[in-house]
Design a protein around this motif. Structure first.
Motif, PDB file in Angstrom:
ATOM      1  N   ALA A  33       0.964  -1.069  -0.057  1.00 22.44           N
ATOM      2  CA  ALA A  33       0.025   0.014  -0.096  1.00 22.44           C
ATOM      3  C   ALA A  33       1.071   1.238  -0.011  1.00 22.44           C
ATOM      4  CB  ALA A  33      -0.802  -0.001   1.228  1.00 22.44           C
ATOM      5  N   ARG A  34       0.330   2.389   0.091  1.00 21.04           N
ATOM      6  CA  ARG A  34       1.251   3.664  -0.036  1.00 21.04           C
ATOM      7  C   ARG A  34       1.614   3.919   1.499  1.00 21.04           C
ATOM      8  NH1 ARG A  34      -3.214   6.902  -3.477  1.00 21.04           N
ATOM      9  NH2 ARG A  34      -4.241   5.773  -1.632  1.00 21.04           N
ATOM     10  N   ASN A  35       0.742   4.108   2.370  1.00 18.53           N
ATOM     11  CA  ASN A  35       1.260   4.461   3.568  1.00 18.53           C
ATOM     12  C   ASN A  35       2.016   3.635   4.511  1.00 18.53           C
ATOM     13  OD1 ASN A  35       0.646   5.200   6.561  1.00 18.53           O
ATOM     14  ND2 ASN A  35      -0.545   6.879   5.712  1.00 18.53           N
ATOM     15  N   ASN A  77      -5.628  -8.723  -6.674  1.00 16.12           N
ATOM     16  CA  ASN A  77      -5.585  -7.575  -7.113  1.00 16.12           C
ATOM     17  C   ASN A  77      -6.813  -6.758  -6.234  1.00 16.12           C
ATOM     18  OD1 ASN A  77      -3.628  -6.742  -8.985  1.00 16.12           O
ATOM     19  ND2 ASN A  77      -4.668  -8.223 -10.426  1.00 16.12           N
ATOM     20  N   ASN A  78      -6.523  -6.195  -5.119  1.00 18.37           N
ATOM     21  CA  ASN A  78      -7.389  -5.628  -4.108  1.00 18.37           C
ATOM     22  C   ASN A  78      -7.118  -3.992  -4.174  1.00 18.37           C
ATOM     23  OD1 ASN A  78      -9.323  -5.490  -1.876  1.00 18.37           O
ATOM     24  ND2 ASN A  78      -7.420  -4.838  -1.158  1.00 18.37           N
ATOM     25  N   ALA A  79      -6.233  -3.473  -4.106  1.00 17.69           N
ATOM     26  CA  ALA A  79      -6.027  -1.886  -4.063  1.00 17.69           C
ATOM     27  C   ALA A  79      -6.913  -1.341  -5.086  1.00 17.69           C
ATOM     28  CB  ALA A  79      -4.582  -1.476  -4.135  1.00 17.69           C
ATOM     29  N   VAL A 142     -17.245   6.693 -13.213  1.00 17.41           N
ATOM     30  CA  VAL A 142     -15.819   6.488 -13.493  1.00 17.41           C
ATOM     31  C   VAL A 142     -15.401   5.014 -12.733  1.00 17.41           C
ATOM     32  CG1 VAL A 142     -13.515   7.026 -13.468  1.00 17.41           C
ATOM     33  CG2 VAL A 142     -15.112   8.679 -13.889  1.00 17.41           C
ATOM     34  N   TYR A 143     -15.777   4.972 -11.386  1.00 21.07           N
ATOM     35  CA  TYR A 143     -15.696   3.953 -10.856  1.00 21.07           C
ATOM     36  C   TYR A 143     -16.271   2.713 -11.504  1.00 21.07           C
ATOM     37  CZ  TYR A 143     -15.538   0.949  -6.429  1.00 21.07           C
ATOM     38  OH  TYR A 143     -15.447  -0.106  -5.514  1.00 21.07           O
ATOM     39  N   SER A 144     -17.507   2.576 -11.645  1.00 27.20           N
ATOM     40  CA  SER A 144     -18.356   1.403 -12.165  1.00 27.20           C
ATOM     41  C   SER A 144     -17.677   1.214 -13.522  1.00 27.20           C
ATOM     42  CB  SER A 144     -19.649   2.035 -12.592  1.00 27.20           C
ATOM     43  OG  SER A 144     -20.620   2.438 -11.402  1.00 27.20           O
ATOM     44  N   TRP A 175     -21.820  -3.372  -0.738  1.00 28.55           N
ATOM     45  CA  TRP A 175     -21.365  -2.520   0.165  1.00 28.55           C
ATOM     46  C   TRP A 175     -20.544  -3.453   1.202  1.00 28.55           C
ATOM     47  CZ3 TRP A 175     -21.277   2.621   0.190  1.00 28.55           C
ATOM     48  CH2 TRP A 175     -22.185   3.414  -0.673  1.00 28.55           C
ATOM     49  N   VAL A 176     -19.225  -2.924   1.670  1.00 29.12           N
ATOM     50  CA  VAL A 176     -18.537  -3.709   2.642  1.00 29.12           C
ATOM     51  C   VAL A 176     -18.034  -3.016   3.574  1.00 29.12           C
ATOM     52  CG1 VAL A 176     -16.366  -5.267   3.029  1.00 29.12           C
ATOM     53  CG2 VAL A 176     -17.556  -5.370   0.722  1.00 29.12           C
ATOM     54  N   SER A 177     -18.219  -3.285   4.848  1.00 30.61           N
ATOM     55  CA  SER A 177     -17.868  -2.250   5.931  1.00 30.61           C
ATOM     56  C   SER A 177     -16.134  -2.040   6.088  1.00 30.61           C
ATOM     57  CB  SER A 177     -18.449  -2.836   7.280  1.00 30.61           C
ATOM     58  OG  SER A 177     -18.072  -4.100   7.479  1.00 30.61           O
ATOM     59  N   THR A 178     -16.125  -1.034   5.479  1.00 28.16           N
ATOM     60  CA  THR A 178     -14.559  -0.605   5.382  1.00 28.16           C
ATOM     61  C   THR A 178     -14.539   1.034   5.507  1.00 28.16           C
ATOM     62  OG1 THR A 178     -14.289  -0.210   2.959  1.00 28.16           O
ATOM     63  CG2 THR A 178     -13.901  -2.403   4.204  1.00 28.16           C
ATOM     64  N   GLU A 179     -13.453   1.641   5.398  1.00 25.97           N
ATOM     65  CA  GLU A 179     -13.367   2.915   5.401  1.00 25.97           C
ATOM     66  C   GLU A 179     -13.666   3.594   4.089  1.00 25.97           C
ATOM     67  OE1 GLU A 179      -9.484   3.992   7.091  1.00 25.97           O
ATOM     68  OE2 GLU A 179      -9.108   5.528   5.636  1.00 25.97           O
TER      69      GLU A 179
HETATM   70  N1  LIG Z   1     -15.744  -1.236   0.768  1.00 22.18           N
HETATM   71  C1  LIG Z   1     -16.915  -1.510  -0.097  1.00 22.18           C
HETATM   72  O1  LIG Z   1     -17.890  -1.239   0.005  1.00 22.18           O
HETATM   73  C2  LIG Z   1     -16.418  -2.101  -1.444  1.00 22.18           C
HETATM   74  C3  LIG Z   1     -17.265  -2.497  -2.402  1.00 22.18           C
HETATM   75  C4  LIG Z   1     -16.951  -2.902  -3.618  1.00 22.18           C
HETATM   76  C5  LIG Z   1     -15.467  -2.939  -3.886  1.00 22.18           C
HETATM   77  N2  LIG Z   1     -14.775  -2.470  -3.147  1.00 22.18           N
HETATM   78  C6  LIG Z   1     -13.247  -2.745  -3.627  1.00 22.18           C
HETATM   79  O2  LIG Z   1     -12.660  -3.371  -2.639  1.00 22.18           O
HETATM   80  C7  LIG Z   1     -11.118  -2.956  -2.890  1.00 22.18           C
HETATM   81  C8  LIG Z   1     -10.926  -2.731  -1.311  1.00 22.18           C
HETATM   82  O3  LIG Z   1     -11.630  -1.547  -0.789  1.00 22.18           O
HETATM   83  P1  LIG Z   1     -11.631  -1.479   0.624  1.00 22.18           P
HETATM   84  O4  LIG Z   1     -13.198  -0.779   0.894  1.00 22.18           O
HETATM   85  O5  LIG Z   1     -10.955  -2.196   1.638  1.00 22.18           O
HETATM   86  O6  LIG Z   1     -10.973  -0.095   0.683  1.00 22.18           O
HETATM   87  P2  LIG Z   1      -9.969   0.740   1.845  1.00 22.18           P
HETATM   88  O7  LIG Z   1     -10.216   0.551   3.187  1.00 22.18           O
HETATM   89  O8  LIG Z   1      -9.980   2.254   1.415  1.00 22.18           O
HETATM   90  O9  LIG Z   1      -8.209   0.067   1.421  1.00 22.18           O
HETATM   91  C9  LIG Z   1      -7.851   0.482   0.244  1.00 22.18           C
HETATM   92  C10 LIG Z   1      -6.254  -0.244   0.147  1.00 22.18           C
HETATM   93  O10 LIG Z   1      -5.708  -0.051  -1.160  1.00 22.18           O
HETATM   94  C11 LIG Z   1      -4.837   0.849  -0.861  1.00 22.18           C
HETATM   95  N3  LIG Z   1      -4.278   1.690  -1.985  1.00 22.18           N
HETATM   96  C12 LIG Z   1      -5.002   2.670  -2.524  1.00 22.18           C
HETATM   97  N4  LIG Z   1      -4.516   3.226  -3.566  1.00 22.18           N
HETATM   98  C13 LIG Z   1      -3.406   2.741  -3.942  1.00 22.18           C
HETATM   99  C14 LIG Z   1      -2.181   3.045  -4.519  1.00 22.18           C
HETATM  100  N5  LIG Z   1      -2.351   3.819  -5.607  1.00 22.18           N
HETATM  101  N6  LIG Z   1      -1.225   2.041  -4.535  1.00 22.18           N
HETATM  102  C15 LIG Z   1      -0.972   1.334  -3.791  1.00 22.18           C
HETATM  103  N7  LIG Z   1      -2.267   1.159  -2.764  1.00 22.18           N
HETATM  104  C16 LIG Z   1      -3.124   1.718  -2.981  1.00 22.18           C
HETATM  105  C17 LIG Z   1      -4.873   1.536   0.482  1.00 22.18           C
HETATM  106  O11 LIG Z   1      -3.807   2.144   0.955  1.00 22.18           O
HETATM  107  P3  LIG Z   1      -2.941   3.438   0.949  1.00 22.18           P
HETATM  108  O12 LIG Z   1      -4.002   4.254   0.810  1.00 22.18           O
HETATM  109  O13 LIG Z   1      -1.893   3.563   2.026  1.00 22.18           O
HETATM  110  O14 LIG Z   1      -2.313   3.368  -0.432  1.00 22.18           O
HETATM  111  C18 LIG Z   1      -5.449   0.540   1.327  1.00 22.18           C
HETATM  112  O15 LIG Z   1      -4.738  -0.490   1.528  1.00 22.18           O
HETATM  113  C19 LIG Z   1     -11.292  -1.909  -3.664  1.00 22.18           C
HETATM  114  O16 LIG Z   1     -10.755  -2.337  -5.136  1.00 22.18           O
HETATM  115  C20 LIG Z   1     -12.537  -1.323  -3.776  1.00 22.18           C
HETATM  116  O17 LIG Z   1     -12.847  -0.763  -4.892  1.00 22.18           O
HETATM  117  C21 LIG Z   1     -15.180  -2.115  -1.960  1.00 22.18           C
END
Ligand SMILES: NC(=O)c1ccc[n+]([C@@H]2O[C@H](COP(=O)([O-])OP(=O)(O)OC[C@H]3O[C@@H](n4cnc5c(N)ncnc54)[C@H](OP(=O)(O)O)[C@@H]3O)[C@@H](O)[C@H]2O)c1
Length: 239
Positions: A33-35, A77-79, A142-144, A175-179
């Motif tokens: 990840a970046r941070n 590939n999750n990021a 764009v996301y879609s 919808w998944v419970s994340t940030e």
């Molecule tokens: N949560 C939902 O409701 C939901 C629904 C459908 C699909 N998704 C998909 O599930 C995946 C994970 O989502 P999440 O909800 O877990 O998101 P999240 O909590 O925001 O986590 C995203 C992760 O990706 C990393 N990341 C983002 N941009 C990056 C970059 N340019 N380079 C490297 N790492 C990067 C972030 O770390 P840093 O910011 O430190 O880089 C973090 O570790 C995503 O692809 C999202 O589109 C989520």
């Protein structure tokens, strides 16, 4: 087990749950990840030794990452990132950034991992898409668009790599419970309760539910599962 797994975006949310579960099951897990602070904290918490700070929108960083890790057997590939914006307000920067992280980064990483998988005649690629790429989401075009691209990629690469014992699948979560989801609710026109009311099961998916599906998809038992886009969305895609 000794299979090397790269979970991109493994510092938070869904990626963190995937990395934790696979590590508990004996996989050799790498996260990026970046941070760096988030990475260090997560690596300590979930007991993963290998973590790399890396911006996946940069092609050179993707290449260096895979060189450092060596032969990846399983690529998750999750990021990914999300923006909520009507089309006429979406900036060129937002468009380019989402295309980079949600489409080009997974594509590049797959390309970088594939030769060693082909040599071993074994590999697993799992992309995390989104239900927004299946049914569409107003004000998140764009996301879609980027997430539906993963669905096309999955079908094509699943066919291309089938004879090498490499499976390619995409999970499309609701919808998944994340940030990310929390920020999305704050940005959109609906309250948290209104979002829940729209979901058939009246709940957010937990990141662990996604992790358990990943664990199955990468298992030997799932070797026949390839080129598939699977919705894990609490019924949202049918509603
Ligand atoms: N949560 C939902 O409701 C939901 C629904 C459908 C699909 N998704 C998909 O599930 C995946 C994970 O989502 P999440 O909800 O877990 O998101 P999240 O909590 O925001 O986590 C995203 C992760 O990706 C990393 N990341 C983002 N941009 C990056 C970059 N340019 N380079 C490297 N790492 C990067 C972030 O770390 P840093 O910011 O430190 O880089 C973090 O570790 C995503 O692809 C999202 O589109 C989520």
């Amino acid at each position: 087990m000794n299979k090397k797994v790269l979970v991109t975006g493994g510092s938070k949310g869904i990626g963190k749950s995937i990395a934790k579960l696979l590590s508990e099951y004996g996989y050799d897990v790498y996260i990026c990840a970046r941070n760096i602070e988030h990475l260090e904290q997560t690596a300590r918490q979930i007991k993963v030794k290998n973590y790399f700070s890396c911006d996946l929108t940069n092609p050179k960083s993707c290449q260096e990452l895979i060189e450092k890790i060596g032969n990846v057997d399983i690529l998750i590939n999750n990021a990914g990132e999300y923006i909520w914006n009507p089309i006429e307000k979406t900036t060129e920067d937002q468009l380019c950034n989402l295309v980079e992280i949600n489409i080009k980064a997974p594509y590049r990483l797959i390309a970088l991992c594939i030769s060693s998988m082909k040599q071993k005649k074994w590999g697993r690629i799992v992309n995390i898409g989104s239900i927004s790429g299946v049914v569409g989401e107003a004000n998140a075009s764009v996301y879609s668009m980027t997430k539906s691209a993963l669905n096309g990629l999955t079908k094509s690469l699943g066919l291309e790599l089938a004879e090498y014992g490499i499976t390619v699948n995409t999970i499309n979560p609701g919808w998944v419970s994340t940030e990310l989801a929390q920020n999305a609710v704050e940005d959109c026109d609906f309250s948290n309760q209104e979002v829940i009311d729209m979901i058939p099961q009246k709940r957010f998916i937990s990141p662990d539910e996604i992790a358990h599906l990943v664990k199955y998809i990468i298992s030997e038992e799932a070797k026949g599962l390839t080129a598939q886009n699977i919705s894990l969305c609490a019924g949202l895609s049918a509603g």
